[in-house]
Design an enzyme around this catalytic site. Structure first.
Site, mmCIF file in Angstrom:
data_model
loop_
_atom_site.group_PDB
_atom_site.id
_atom_site.type_symbol
_atom_site.label_atom_id
_atom_site.label_comp_id
_atom_site.label_asym_id
_atom_site.label_seq_id
_atom_site.Cartn_x
_atom_site.Cartn_y
_atom_site.Cartn_z
ATOM 1 N N GLN A 258 -5.206 -68.229 14.912
ATOM 2 C CA GLN A 258 -5.981 -67.008 15.112
ATOM 3 C C GLN A 258 -6.049 -66.634 16.583
ATOM 4 O OE1 GLN A 258 -6.543 -65.967 12.162
ATOM 5 N NE2 GLN A 258 -7.350 -63.986 12.762
ATOM 6 N N GLU B 153 -14.954 -62.529 10.121
ATOM 7 C CA GLU B 153 -13.869 -61.754 9.506
ATOM 8 C C GLU B 153 -13.115 -62.639 8.510
ATOM 9 O OE1 GLU B 153 -9.839 -59.332 10.929
ATOM 10 O OE2 GLU B 153 -10.752 -60.836 12.242
ATOM 11 N N HIS B 154 -12.699 -63.821 8.962
ATOM 12 C CA HIS B 154 -12.043 -64.814 8.109
ATOM 13 C C HIS B 154 -12.894 -66.081 8.122
ATOM 14 C CE1 HIS B 154 -8.806 -62.491 10.192
ATOM 15 N NE2 HIS B 154 -8.330 -62.364 8.962
ATOM 16 N N HIS C 131 -37.531 -24.581 -4.945
ATOM 17 C CA HIS C 131 -36.732 -25.502 -5.754
ATOM 18 C C HIS C 131 -37.183 -25.441 -7.219
ATOM 19 C CE1 HIS C 131 -35.320 -27.051 -1.973
ATOM 20 N NE2 HIS C 131 -34.634 -28.039 -2.545
ATOM 21 N N HIS D 45 -3.411 -64.226 18.331
ATOM 22 C CA HIS D 45 -3.426 -62.766 18.266
ATOM 23 C C HIS D 45 -3.706 -62.119 19.611
ATOM 24 C CE1 HIS D 45 -2.995 -61.556 14.059
ATOM 25 N NE2 HIS D 45 -3.681 -62.624 13.723
ATOM 26 N N ASP E 205 -3.013 -63.308 5.567
ATOM 27 C CA ASP E 205 -2.398 -62.328 6.465
ATOM 28 C C ASP E 205 -1.151 -61.702 5.854
ATOM 29 O OD1 ASP E 205 -4.234 -62.589 8.496
ATOM 30 O OD2 ASP E 205 -3.072 -64.058 9.627
#
Length: 450
Positions: free
Chosen positions: A266, A335-336, A428, A269, A369
């Protein structure tokens, strides 16, 4: 190597956890002075401004915004056979999963003669952003295009940065992935100018109309995120994606080398990527730390990886037990999230906040992924507490269809009038009673139907 946060012997509150846990992120506001003029120029001048900024930032000016069909076809023809096969399998698995997410119209009979239906309508036109930068992301083409297609979106455009190394067109692997998915409209424009052009449209150098979109999805760098924030409202966006992140909840039954490899993967990235281990074993933490150092120094992008792992966004969190670990990873909302513990499936069932959960030794984030069938466009920076990853639902709008006949309206007219008057909005109520004649306000509710 990795910084440590020791929560043992404590029972931290959620507020304390939010302050104590490793967290990075980016300051989108800091780049707004740079991005705002770009977006404003493209909004006013269209494709010419977008290409001016492409030349300035990417050092290339493509011959047109839209990539010619023959360039896309050639990219597919030139694609390595193994890569083609891998992408086709990724697409096949993604279609299986996303096809099962389709929603059907539901109809509720509220009263005899009165129904409310909810039908799901695809977004008319979608812009799918695929970043350039440190890597090439054909997998992001798959993850954006497949759910849009399965939702029934009829008009798709993929935007990806122009590449000086490839004649001003996006990377050939991106173009080939588009071809495999049947996407024939690709724009050679990225960054803030690409997002702005998707939102406002324009006219290409060839005279072809570049139709604006209604929704923009896909991750990008901080400039892309800032541009998405600026155009939100003109178009919809999926999210403001931050740097990628992984959290791993593990006990001493896990393999330190495997955990370390996942953390390093990870960190590959981006220098801002976050890799966090939560464990109840100090001995295991020490073993992972040593394995991370070895793996980080031997991998191809070791400089980038080491910077990410040394950042404030990465580290090891020590807890007393896995129960506390569950609370910690829920507060972190990764996220993961990988679960590498005894009875990992049972532990995973207890998780309430994560973009995606990877269960056990043989479900690494790398699988998600590319080829699990799940989507890898996921909420970051803790937004998994309230947001979901990209799915078919992202590209659908739920629309209520209300169908009441005269009797059904008459049966509830008095309540509508009462509530309208309670809110001091008498018109209304009058809009209801007008349907039953001028004397309706004086009549008992049961007489509205006749």
């Amino acid at each position: 190597m990795l910084a440590r946060t020791d929560l043992r012997g404590a029972a931290p509150t959620l507020s304390e956890l939010r302050r104590a846990l490793p967290r990075g992120g980016t300051d989108v506001n800091a780049v707004m002075p740079v991005v705002t003029p770009v977006v404003e120029a493209v909004a006013e001048h269209g494709a010419h401004a977008a290409l001016d900024y492409t030349e300035k930032f990417d050092r290339i000016r493509p011959q047109s915004v839209r990539v010619p069909a023959e360039v896309i076809a050639q990219a597919r023809a030139d694609l390595d056979d193994d890569v083609t096969a891998a992408l086709e399998e990724s697409i096949r698995r993604a279609r299986l999963v996303h096809a099962d997410q389709r929603r059907s119209t539901s109809v509720t009979q509220v009263v005899p003669g009165g129904t409310v239906a909810e039908k799901w309508i695809p977004v008319r036109r979608v812009g799918l952003y695929v970043p350039g930068g440190n890597a090439v992301y054909p997998s992001s083409v798959v993850m954006n295009v497949v759910p849009a297609q399965e939702a029934g979106v009829q008009s798709l455009v993929v935007a990806s940065p122009a590449q000086a190394d490839f004649g001003g067109w996006p990377h050939p692997t991106i173009l080939a992935a588009c071809s495999l998915l049947g996407v024939d409209e690709v724009w050679a424009v990225g960054g803030a100018q690409g997002v702005a052009l998707l939102a406002y449209g324009g006219t290409d150098l060839t005279g072809q109309i570049l139709d604006p979109v209604d929704l923009i999805t896909g991750p990008g760098n901080i400039y892309v995120t800032a541009a998405k924030r600026l155009v939100r409202g003109v178009v919809g966006i999926d999210s403001e994606a931050g740097p990628t992140e992984i959290a791993i909840l593990a006990d001493d039954s896990a393999d330190p080398a495997i955990v370390a490899s996942d953390m390093v993967s990870q960190a590959e990235h981006d220098v801002l990527a976050a890799s966090v281990l939560v464990t109840d074993s100090e001995e295991f933490a020490n073993a992972v730390d040593a394995a991370v150092e070895q793996a980080a120094n031997s991998t191809k992008h070791s400089e980038r990886v080491n910077e990410a792992l040394a950042g404030k966004q990465s580290g090891i969190v020590l807890v007393d037990d896995i129960d506390t670990g569950v609370a910690v990873v829920d507060a972190y909302a990764a996220e993961h999230l990988e679960i590498q513990t005894r009875d990992a499936a049972a532990v995973a069932e207890r998780i309430t906040s994560a973009g995606a959960i990877f269960v056990g030794t043989y479900s690494p984030v790398s699988l998600g992924d590319y080829c699990a069938g799940s989507n890898h466009v996921l909420p970051t920076t803790g937004s998994a507490k309230y947001a979901s990853g990209l799915s078919v639902q992202t590209f659908l709008r739920g629309v209520h269809v209300i169908d009441y006949n005269r009797d059904a309206l008459a049966g509830v007219a008095d309540h509508v009038v009462t509530l309208a008057n309670a809110e001091d909005l008498p018109a209304h109520g009058e809009a209801v009673t007008a349907r039953f004649g001028p004397l309706a306000p004086l009549l008992a509710p049961e007489r509205f139907a006749r």
